[in-house]
Design a protein around this motif. Structure first.
Motif, PDB file in Angstrom:
ATOM      1  N   UNK A  46      47.049  43.299  48.323  1.00  0.00           N
ATOM      2  CA  UNK A  46      46.159  42.372  49.239  1.00  0.00           C
ATOM      3  C   UNK A  46      46.293  41.163  49.152  1.00  0.00           C
ATOM      4  N   UNK A  47      46.835  40.532  48.376  1.00  0.00           N
ATOM      5  CA  UNK A  47      47.748  39.211  47.778  1.00  0.00           C
ATOM      6  C   UNK A  47      46.977  38.886  47.942  1.00  0.00           C
ATOM      7  N   UNK A  48      46.069  38.929  46.745  1.00  0.00           N
ATOM      8  CA  UNK A  48      44.655  38.493  45.994  1.00  0.00           C
ATOM      9  C   UNK A  48      44.925  37.409  44.332  1.00  0.00           C
ATOM     10  N   UNK A  49      44.487  36.996  43.646  1.00  0.00           N
ATOM     11  CA  UNK A  49      44.786  36.344  42.789  1.00  0.00           C
ATOM     12  C   UNK A  49      44.033  37.322  41.709  1.00  0.00           C
ATOM     13  N   UNK A  50      45.230  38.088  40.608  1.00  0.00           N
ATOM     14  CA  UNK A  50      44.488  39.283  39.900  1.00  0.00           C
ATOM     15  C   UNK A  50      44.122  38.558  39.300  1.00  0.00           C
ATOM     16  N   UNK A  51      44.155  37.864  38.109  1.00  0.00           N
ATOM     17  CA  UNK A  51      42.879  37.164  37.237  1.00  0.00           C
ATOM     18  C   UNK A  51      43.836  37.727  35.681  1.00  0.00           C
ATOM     19  N   UNK A  52      42.764  38.024  35.037  1.00  0.00           N
ATOM     20  CA  UNK A  52      43.184  38.686  33.563  1.00  0.00           C
ATOM     21  C   UNK A  52      41.611  40.084  33.323  1.00  0.00           C
ATOM     22  N   UNK A  53      41.551  40.655  34.480  1.00  0.00           N
ATOM     23  CA  UNK A  53      40.449  41.973  34.723  1.00  0.00           C
ATOM     24  C   UNK A  53      41.452  42.682  33.861  1.00  0.00           C
ATOM     25  N   UNK A  54      40.509  43.793  33.130  1.00  0.00           N
ATOM     26  CA  UNK A  54      41.252  45.012  32.790  1.00  0.00           C
ATOM     27  C   UNK A  54      40.997  45.837  33.788  1.00  0.00           C
ATOM     28  N   UNK A  55      41.513  47.006  34.241  1.00  0.00           N
ATOM     29  CA  UNK A  55      40.798  48.640  34.514  1.00  0.00           C
ATOM     30  C   UNK A  55      41.309  49.685  33.103  1.00  0.00           C
ATOM     31  N   UNK A  56      39.124  49.224  32.321  1.00  0.00           N
ATOM     32  CA  UNK A  56      38.961  50.059  31.963  1.00  0.00           C
ATOM     33  C   UNK A  56      39.046  51.704  31.952  1.00  0.00           C
ATOM     34  N   UNK A  57      37.999  51.764  33.368  1.00  0.00           N
ATOM     35  CA  UNK A  57      38.072  53.127  33.273  1.00  0.00           C
ATOM     36  C   UNK A  57      39.764  53.811  33.834  1.00  0.00           C
ATOM     37  N   UNK A  58      40.532  53.294  34.336  1.00  0.00           N
ATOM     38  CA  UNK A  58      41.359  54.146  34.290  1.00  0.00           C
ATOM     39  C   UNK A  58      42.414  54.047  33.338  1.00  0.00           C
ATOM     40  N   UNK A  59      42.412  53.270  32.216  1.00  0.00           N
ATOM     41  CA  UNK A  59      42.969  53.435  30.966  1.00  0.00           C
ATOM     42  C   UNK A  59      42.353  54.751  29.682  1.00  0.00           C
ATOM     43  N   UNK A  60      40.602  54.951  30.335  1.00  0.00           N
ATOM     44  CA  UNK A  60      40.074  56.140  29.828  1.00  0.00           C
ATOM     45  C   UNK A  60      40.551  57.117  30.419  1.00  0.00           C
TER      46      UNK A  60
END
Length: 308
Positions: free
Chosen positions: A75-89
């Motif tokens: 989507x070309x938005x800035x990513x920042x530093x957000x972790x996808x903890x749900x997918x990691x679990x």
């Protein structure tokens, strides 16, 4: 997360292996793409923590986050530093077969342990041992032997002894040179003989060494010797062939072979030092362990012929 069964099929894409799962609900089989959720949309490899996401929920791996300059490729938005903890679990809950299961590996691993095993799996394909070009071909030993013979035009030799002559005009100009690889077949195995010139420290050297077409454990069952000489002098080397699991460059840079200084090589060549003429002889033998004495006894196989 529960899965009633896993289909025994495989999708090969961009060098990675992916399993599609099925889930039975009320007698109907439903395709589940949970594994595809763990594929990075940029490199298509499986994602491992930290898994990043943008504000819209699109995910990608940490390596590709740097490659796309911190901007979401979807989507070309800035990513920042957000972790996808749900997918990691979700990933933590998965168990997967080794990607070489179709080659005979029966082992199953948690998602986060699978990569480490696959990097060391004894059933993983071998890389082409040809030195002198960047060849990305992989396969089992019979396939690579045919590949070396047909595609790289490598000289094939039967027998455990060999006699090769290496000639090079203007040897003082040689800084990096790789002679044609020779493949030897003896004791039901294949060995690769390498000979080349390269810079070692402040001066150039010539080096010959042998590699075993198989794993390191099997390579330790064999020994080999190399000899070069002239004008009443000779140099000899005896050692264990290295597995082709170790790259040609790794073996060379470890100096694990017969090393000949240029001045000595030219002395062996005789004449006016304007041409390199080295004759390298050698033999391969299988170590037979004597259980009574604890001593390894060489088993020499008679050669079919020598190559000059």
């Amino acid at each position: 997360m529960e899965m009633d069964c896993i289909e025994n099929d495989e999708i090969h894409r961009n060098g990675t292996y992916h399993l599609s799962s099925t889930k039975t609900q009320g007698g109907a089989t439903v395709t589940n793409s949970v594994y595809e959720l763990l594929d990075c949309p940029v490199c298509t490899f499986s994602m491992y923590p930290p898994i990043h996401q943008c504000h819209n929920g699109h995910t990608l791996c940490s390596t590709c986050k740097v490659r796309v300059h911190n901007r979401c490729p979807t989507c070309r938005q800035q990513l920042g530093d957000i972790r996808c903890l749900a997918l990691e679990r979700v990933a933590e809950s998965l168990v997967l077969p080794c990607k070489y299961y179709n080659l005979g590996c029966p082992q199953i691993f948690p998602y986060y342990s699978k990569l480490k095993h696959e990097s060391l799996c004894n059933l993983r394909p071998y890389s082409c041992p040809y030195a002198g070009s960047e060849c990305g071909t992989v396969g089992d030993i019979p396939f690579l032997v045919a590949h070396l013979r047909d595609d790289h035009k490598v000289d094939m030799h039967s027998g455990s002894t060999f006699n090769h002559r290496y000639v090079k005009s203007n040897p003082l100009e040689v800084e990096n040179a790789t002679w044609m690889l020779t493949v030897f077949h003896c004791f039901g195995q294949y060995f690769c003989l390498h000979f080349e010139a390269f810079q070692l420290g402040m001066g150039p050297v010539y080096m010959a060494f042998l590699r075993f077409m198989g794993d390191e454990e099997d390579a330790r069952s064999y020994s080999y010797s190399l000899e070069v000489g002239g004008s009443g002098r000779k140099l000899t080397w005896e050692g264990t062939p290295r597995s082709i699991r170790d790259s040609h460059r790794k073996v060379r840079d470890s100096n694990d072979g017969l090393i000949i200084q240029r001045s000595m090589a030219l002395f062996f060549s005789g004449g006016d030092r304007k041409e390199l003429k080295l004759r390298v002889t050698g033999k391969v033998w299988k170590e037979q362990h004597n259980p009574d004495s604890g001593i390894s006894i060489p088993n020499i196989s008679l050669p079919d012929h020598s190559v000059v």
